[in-house]
Design a protein around this motif. Sequence first.
Motif, PDB file in Angstrom:
ATOM      1  N   PRO A 109     -31.667   3.982  25.977  1.00 57.14           N
ATOM      2  CA  PRO A 109     -30.858   2.803  25.642  1.00 57.14           C
ATOM      3  C   PRO A 109     -29.729   3.164  24.686  1.00 57.14           C
ATOM      4  N   GLU A 110     -28.667   2.373  24.756  1.00 58.08           N
ATOM      5  CA  GLU A 110     -27.530   2.593  23.852  1.00 58.08           C
ATOM      6  C   GLU A 110     -28.004   2.385  22.408  1.00 58.08           C
ATOM      7  N   PRO A 111     -27.606   3.263  21.484  1.00 62.57           N
ATOM      8  CA  PRO A 111     -28.009   3.058  20.086  1.00 62.57           C
ATOM      9  C   PRO A 111     -27.381   1.792  19.491  1.00 62.57           C
ATOM     10  N   ALA A 112     -28.170   1.100  18.679  1.00 68.61           N
ATOM     11  CA  ALA A 112     -27.656  -0.133  18.041  1.00 68.61           C
ATOM     12  C   ALA A 112     -26.585   0.249  17.018  1.00 68.61           C
TER      13      ALA A 112
END
Length: 113
Positions: A109-112
């Motif tokens: 997942p894309e990093p926050a």
Amino acid sequence: MFGMITKALLQGPRTRLYPHVPAHKYAHTRGQVCIDITNCIYCGLCSKNCISDAIVIEKAEQKWQIDRLRCIACSGCVESCPKDCLFLVPEYHAPVEGACVDVVIGPAPEPAV
Ligand code: SF4
Ligand code: SF4
């Protein structure tokens, strides 16, 4: 009986020495289920709709897996996927000894920010 034996001998075997001799593909051959996991949301609908319990989803690990020996290529999972991730290809899976589970892991997942 003699006629049947003679006919069988003259015509040769009805089966192929697959995989040494490639399988014949027909217009609607259903080989195996594949996934483009980039759009998968791990909703589990494919697993819930599989009549053979062939698909297992592990959402936390972004993992989709299929037991090739359970799958009967009915296309139920393909039709139930809301993201059009699943599709059938006309190629058969190579023969295996023992279990045959293919595991596909989704992209991280894309990093926050
Ligand atoms: S139904 Fe489609 S989106 Fe849902 S888990 Fe299965 S492959 Fe992924
Ligand atoms: S094609 Fe049918 S049997 Fe195979 S995984 Fe999909 S729903 Fe299950």
